[in-house]
Every structure is written in C-alpha cells, then in structure tokens.
Design a protein around this motif. Sequence first.
Motif, PDB file in Angstrom:
ATOM      1  N   ASP A 107       0.848  -1.189   0.000  1.00 39.29           N
ATOM      2  CA  ASP A 107       0.000   0.000   0.000  1.00 39.29           C
ATOM      3  C   ASP A 107       0.886   1.242   0.000  1.00 39.29           C
ATOM      4  N   VAL A 108       0.792   2.029  -1.064  1.00 37.86           N
ATOM      5  CA  VAL A 108       1.638   3.215  -1.221  1.00 37.86           C
ATOM      6  C   VAL A 108       0.786   4.460  -0.959  1.00 37.86           C
ATOM      7  N   PRO A 109       1.193   5.300   0.001  1.00 39.94           N
ATOM      8  CA  PRO A 109       0.395   6.497   0.314  1.00 39.94           C
ATOM      9  C   PRO A 109       0.671   7.640  -0.655  1.00 39.94           C
ATOM     10  N   LEU A 110      -0.328   8.485  -0.835  1.00 34.99           N
ATOM     11  CA  LEU A 110      -0.198   9.716  -1.617  1.00 34.99           C
ATOM     12  C   LEU A 110      -0.197  10.893  -0.651  1.00 34.99           C
ATOM     13  N   PHE A 111       0.834  11.747  -0.752  1.00 34.96           N
ATOM     14  CA  PHE A 111       0.931  12.933   0.096  1.00 34.96           C
ATOM     15  C   PHE A 111       0.875  14.190  -0.763  1.00 34.96           C
ATOM     16  N   ASP A 112       0.396  15.260  -0.156  1.00 34.39           N
ATOM     17  CA  ASP A 112       0.418  16.570  -0.796  1.00 34.39           C
ATOM     18  C   ASP A 112       1.836  17.120  -0.679  1.00 34.39           C
ATOM     19  N   ARG A 114       3.035  19.911  -1.010  1.00 32.44           N
ATOM     20  CA  ARG A 114       3.147  21.189  -0.301  1.00 32.44           C
ATOM     21  C   ARG A 114       3.343  20.989   1.196  1.00 32.44           C
ATOM     22  N   ASN A 115       2.978  19.801   1.700  1.00 31.40           N
ATOM     23  CA  ASN A 115       3.137  19.508   3.126  1.00 31.40           C
ATOM     24  C   ASN A 115       4.387  18.693   3.427  1.00 31.40           C
ATOM     25  N   VAL A 116       5.123  18.291   2.376  1.00 34.43           N
ATOM     26  CA  VAL A 116       6.302  17.443   2.562  1.00 34.43           C
ATOM     27  C   VAL A 116       7.524  18.320   2.809  1.00 34.43           C
ATOM     28  N   THR A 117       8.217  18.071   3.918  1.00 31.35           N
ATOM     29  CA  THR A 117       9.450  18.785   4.248  1.00 31.35           C
ATOM     30  C   THR A 117      10.507  17.765   4.629  1.00 31.35           C
ATOM     31  N   ASP A 118      11.669  18.242   5.059  1.00 34.16           N
ATOM     32  CA  ASP A 118      12.711  17.323   5.508  1.00 34.16           C
ATOM     33  C   ASP A 118      12.438  16.796   6.912  1.00 34.16           C
ATOM     34  N   THR A 119      11.332  17.216   7.533  1.00 36.81           N
ATOM     35  CA  THR A 119      10.992  16.730   8.875  1.00 36.81           C
ATOM     36  C   THR A 119       9.650  16.002   8.939  1.00 36.81           C
ATOM     37  N   GLY A 120       8.852  16.018   7.870  1.00 30.59           N
ATOM     38  CA  GLY A 120       7.560  15.344   7.904  1.00 30.59           C
ATOM     39  C   GLY A 120       6.810  15.472   6.591  1.00 30.59           C
ATOM     40  N   LYS A 121       5.656  14.755   6.516  1.00 30.67           N
ATOM     41  CA  LYS A 121       4.885  14.729   5.265  1.00 30.67           C
ATOM     42  C   LYS A 121       3.414  15.074   5.460  1.00 30.67           C
ATOM     43  N   GLY A 122       2.972  15.250   6.700  1.00 31.65           N
ATOM     44  CA  GLY A 122       1.552  15.470   6.917  1.00 31.65           C
ATOM     45  C   GLY A 122       0.776  14.168   6.835  1.00 31.65           C
ATOM     46  N   GLU A 123      -0.536  14.275   6.683  1.00 32.99           N
ATOM     47  CA  GLU A 123      -1.397  13.096   6.606  1.00 32.99           C
ATOM     48  C   GLU A 123      -1.547  12.638   5.159  1.00 32.99           C
ATOM     49  N   PRO A 124      -1.554  11.318   4.915  1.00 38.94           N
ATOM     50  CA  PRO A 124      -1.748  10.831   3.537  1.00 38.94           C
ATOM     51  C   PRO A 124      -3.137  11.175   3.019  1.00 38.94           C
ATOM     52  N   GLN A 125      -3.200  11.514   1.731  1.00 39.11           N
ATOM     53  CA  GLN A 125      -4.480  11.824   1.104  1.00 39.11           C
ATOM     54  C   GLN A 125      -5.222  10.560   0.699  1.00 39.11           C
ATOM     55  N   SER A 126      -4.467   9.519   0.362  1.00 39.18           N
ATOM     56  CA  SER A 126      -5.073   8.249  -0.043  1.00 39.18           C
ATOM     57  C   SER A 126      -3.995   7.175  -0.026  1.00 39.18           C
ATOM     58  N   GLY A 140      13.151  -0.670  -8.939  1.00 35.01           N
ATOM     59  CA  GLY A 140      14.330  -1.141  -8.230  1.00 35.01           C
ATOM     60  C   GLY A 140      14.147  -1.245  -6.735  1.00 35.01           C
ATOM     61  N   THR A 141      12.966  -0.894  -6.230  1.00 34.65           N
ATOM     62  CA  THR A 141      12.693  -0.976  -4.798  1.00 34.65           C
ATOM     63  C   THR A 141      11.192  -0.931  -4.562  1.00 34.65           C
ATOM     64  N   SER A 142      10.770  -1.444  -3.414  1.00 34.69           N
ATOM     65  CA  SER A 142       9.378  -1.306  -2.981  1.00 34.69           C
ATOM     66  C   SER A 142       9.323  -0.798  -1.545  1.00 34.69           C
ATOM     67  N   PHE A 143      10.467  -0.364  -1.020  1.00 30.69           N
ATOM     68  CA  PHE A 143      10.612  -0.033   0.394  1.00 30.69           C
ATOM     69  C   PHE A 143      10.385   1.456   0.644  1.00 30.69           C
ATOM     70  N   ASP A 144       9.430   1.785   1.530  1.00 32.18           N
ATOM     71  CA  ASP A 144       9.193   3.157   1.998  1.00 32.18           C
ATOM     72  C   ASP A 144       8.872   4.140   0.876  1.00 32.18           C
ATOM     73  N   LEU A 145       8.256   3.679  -0.193  1.00 33.73           N
ATOM     74  CA  LEU A 145       7.870   4.581  -1.280  1.00 33.73           C
ATOM     75  C   LEU A 145       6.582   5.317  -0.937  1.00 33.73           C
ATOM     76  N   TYR A 146       6.442   6.511  -1.484  1.00 36.70           N
ATOM     77  CA  TYR A 146       5.158   7.202  -1.441  1.00 36.70           C
ATOM     78  C   TYR A 146       4.993   8.002  -2.724  1.00 36.70           C
ATOM     79  N   LEU A 168       2.410  12.475 -11.469  1.00 40.54           N
ATOM     80  CA  LEU A 168       2.398  11.645 -10.268  1.00 40.54           C
ATOM     81  C   LEU A 168       3.672  10.809 -10.261  1.00 40.54           C
ATOM     82  N   VAL A 169       4.465  10.912  -9.177  1.00 36.28           N
ATOM     83  CA  VAL A 169       5.760  10.234  -9.138  1.00 36.28           C
ATOM     84  C   VAL A 169       5.921   9.449  -7.841  1.00 36.28           C
TER      85      VAL A 169
END
Length: 235
Positions: A107-112, A114-126, A140-146, A168-169
């Motif tokens: 399950d890969v989360p989608l984040f906004d 505009r809320n992503v920084t070097d200290t956090g990402k906010g709440e996932p949108q979906s 090449g990976t499936s680990f910790d992607l969003y 969308l990336v």
Amino acid sequence: MNLPKVRYEKSDNPNNRKRQALTTENPVGMRVVSLLGDRDLGWLSRETGIPVSTLSDSVLKGISKADNAVKIAEAFKVSLDHLLVGRPAEKLSAAPVAAVDDAEWEDVPLFDLRNVTDTGKGEPQSWTPFRRDWLNRSLGTSFDLYLVRLLSDYRSRLGDRDLAEGDLVFVREITPGELADGHVVIWRREGGLKVARYALAPRDREDGDVIYPGEVADDQFVPICRIYGKYLQRI
C-alpha cells in the motif's frame, strides 16, 4: 491531431478478416503490437483477463493501470521495463513475475507535496495498492515509497526523462549523505521546492536542472526525497 484508430484489415482471405491490423502512434502501444505478432487482442485478452476494449485503449493511449501492465508483460514473457520504456532485453531484470494469486501487495500512500518537508509529510491523502514485484522490477525498490504530484517541471539532461507539473511520481526520503550522482531529487530551497538532478561535477555541456555538491553543503538546497519514477515510467 486525431488519435489513430484500431481497425480491422479488409481482405478476401477469410483468415485475415479475423486478424486485427492495429495502428497506433503511442510507443507502448507499438510495442504491444510488435509483441503480438500474428496474434490478436482476443488472444491477449484470454491470456490476461483484460477486456479487448481496454486492451484496444492501451494500444492507442498507453497502459494506464499498473496491474494491467504486469499482466500484459507476463503474457508476453517480457519485463515491464521493456514493455513500458523499451529497454533492451540484455539490460532487463531476470526476476520472475509472480502469478496474480501469489503476488504480494504494497500500500503506497499519496501525500500533498506542499506539506512534505525534511521533517515530515503530513497526513496521507489516499492509499493505493501496488504489486511488490512490479515495484521492484520497475523502480528497483518497494521499500518506503510514497506518491506525490509535482509542483513544477523538470528538464532532464538529454530531454528523454522530462517531468511536468502535475505528474504523479514515486519518491522516497533521502538525506544528503545518501545522494549519488544522477539522482533526481525534490529539493527545498528558499522560496519553495525544486526538482533537479544531483551531479558531482559539471559535464562539458550541462543541460537540464542540476544541483552540485557545493550548493548542498551550504544549505542552499536541502534534499527532501528522491524520485524513483513517474507512474508507469522509470526515471
């Protein structure tokens, strides 16, 4: 420009009447047509369980769903890299694609962004489920992607991996110590975010959006996350 149409080729030969002559200008669609050879979309539909109408749209416009791409690649016994971006066979991963019933999902989360920084990402949108083997083979990976939608364009060095605002990336957090030459990264800078490639040294002719080590060392640019690929296209 009008999209090319899927048509049936007329012929006095009854056998040819049953064969679809597919025409398309979409690169993925052209690879599907090439891989089909003398077979038709009916065969591919039986092999994949995907309706012929959906396959026809995929030939015209490209494959829009990750699970369909996996099924089509499996039917043709080719890698997703070859199917989606045309990488030569000798450069492709030999890892097998698991049967659908045996596949593990991530399950890969989608984040906004505009809320992503070097200290956090906010709440996932979906959240969106992706096959883990597809992620590993394609990115090449499936680990910790969003997932995020880009807020600006990116110009690649050769122009073949450009990204556009709204794309969308797949991304993953990255620290300055993890940066490597060639990484495409979303950076925080004064005034907002920027997408650029990290380069250890200038080339003779440097085109595109590039960040150098000196700009990272003095905190002009702080890496937020590395881009692994656009949805259904590796970067």
